[in-house]
Design an enzyme around this catalytic site. Structure first.
Site, mmCIF file in Angstrom:
data_model
loop_
_atom_site.group_PDB
_atom_site.id
_atom_site.type_symbol
_atom_site.label_atom_id
_atom_site.label_comp_id
_atom_site.label_asym_id
_atom_site.label_seq_id
_atom_site.Cartn_x
_atom_site.Cartn_y
_atom_site.Cartn_z
ATOM 1 N N SER A 147 83.041 91.375 13.874
ATOM 2 C CA SER A 147 82.642 89.972 13.800
ATOM 3 C C SER A 147 83.826 89.101 14.159
ATOM 4 O O SER A 147 84.984 89.525 14.028
ATOM 5 C CB SER A 147 82.182 89.643 12.368
ATOM 6 O OG SER A 147 82.014 88.258 12.178
ATOM 7 N N TYR A 160 82.429 89.478 3.284
ATOM 8 C CA TYR A 160 82.075 89.863 4.651
ATOM 9 C C TYR A 160 83.317 89.885 5.540
ATOM 10 O O TYR A 160 83.573 90.873 6.252
ATOM 11 C CB TYR A 160 81.046 88.870 5.178
ATOM 12 C CG TYR A 160 80.579 89.102 6.591
ATOM 13 C CD1 TYR A 160 79.576 90.027 6.868
ATOM 14 C CD2 TYR A 160 81.108 88.372 7.649
ATOM 15 C CE1 TYR A 160 79.127 90.230 8.165
ATOM 16 C CE2 TYR A 160 80.668 88.564 8.948
ATOM 17 C CZ TYR A 160 79.684 89.493 9.201
ATOM 18 O OH TYR A 160 79.244 89.684 10.488
#
Length: 321
Positions: A147, A160
């Site tokens: 990401s 995350y």
């Protein structure tokens, strides 16, 4: 054994995790369209069965195995199932993940551990388990769906981002180590994509306010990317054995800025954090996106998330609370 930088994927055996919905489903579909045989896995058996039917309806050579990838024997089960179905494994796509949104004050240590188990240790176990088979077949491809948060840690996404940072480092290190074995590793750093992930994300603290900013930002056309186009770019990068792929113009600009002016990026993130919901942890923890949307009941937010809601329906995101 040496490999050209770009060879055809037709006939290759692939394993894609987190493939019942969203980006994982689209990557599996794109691999199948290029002639790959694909085993898809996810935790939710009903959701996975729907995904399998969707892919089979398009003529995909597909198998499905419901499996929690954080389980101690999951990696062995998945690699063995892929080998049993297709005679080996050539492509491993580590895509499974979970998104937890909220301030650090609303998170628990368990939230961080869960994120690491799903997005770092499970991919690590899968790579370690698949490597002997890939080496025996003379090479392979590992695709790591990390990401932008694995390069630049955004506020209110710390479990995350922390797990994705670790995953990005692992993927880049594997790229260097495995090249001698003819195994390529592609690290994918997506920015915001219209996958409908706001419906599956979990929200803590002031859950409705957290949902509002996340759902809107992840679906705006100027900030986010069409998920089908993203899946095509990811499979193309794997085919060409690219070391890294950054998706969305905003993400590319952010990575470049962070590289040359990290202090400026940090100041921008600090300013952004001040615009996010503030205060104590609030009464809510781990609220599903659809439930948060109902609690919010905002017509304005609903209008701004139309594209992302449409993506959720198209890409098999959960419809239950």
């Amino acid at each position: 054994m040496t490999h050209p930088s770009h060879d055809r994927l037709a006939g290759r055996a692939a394993l894609v995790t987190g493939a019942s919905r969203g980006l994982g489903l689209l990557i599996a579909r794109e691999l199948a369209r290029r002639g790959c045989k694909v085993l898809v896995c996810a935790r939710d058996g009903e959701e996975l069965a729907r995904a399998e039917r969707m892919l089979r309806a398009e003529g995909a050579d597909i198998r499905a195995l419901a499996c929690d990838i954080t389980g101690p024997s999951a990696a062995r089960r998945l690699v063995d199932a892929t080998t049993a179905a297709f005679g080996g494994i050539d492509i491993l796509v580590n895509n499974a993940g979970n998104i937890q949104v909220g301030p650090v004050s609303a998170m628990t240590e368990t939230d961080f551990r869960d994120a690491m188990e799903t997005m770092y240790f499970a991919p690590l176990r899968l790579v370690l388990t698949a490597l002997p088979e890939m080496r025996e077949r003379g090479g392979g491809r590992v695709v790591t769906i990390a990401s932008l948060g694995g390069r630049i840690a955004a506020p209110h996404l710390l479990p995350y981002a922390g797990a994705k940072f670790a995953l990005t480092g692992l993927s880049e290190g594997l790229r260097a180590e495995l090249a001698a074995d003819g195994i390529s590793v592609t690290t994918v750093l997506p920015g915001l994509m219209r996958t409908g992930s706001h419906t599956a994300a979990r929200f803590s603290g002031r859950a409705t306010r957290e949902y509002a900013w996340f759902a809107v930002s992840s679906g705006l056309p100027l900030l986010s990317m069409d998920a089908e186009r993203a899946a095509r770019a990811i499979v193309r990068a794997a085919e060409r054995r690219r070391p890294e792929l950054v998706l969305t113009p905003v993400a590319k600009a952010a990575v470049r800025l962070h590289g040359v002016a990290p202090a400026t990026t940090t100041r921008a993130l600090t300013l952004g954090a001040r615009l996010l919901p503030r205060g104590g942890p609030g009464p809510a923890h781990d609220v599903p996106g659809r439930q948060a949307a109902r609690r919010l009941g905002s017509a304005a937010v609903a209008r701004l998330t139309v594209l992302n809601d449409r993506a959720a329906r198209r890409y098999n995101q959960r419809t239950e609370p």
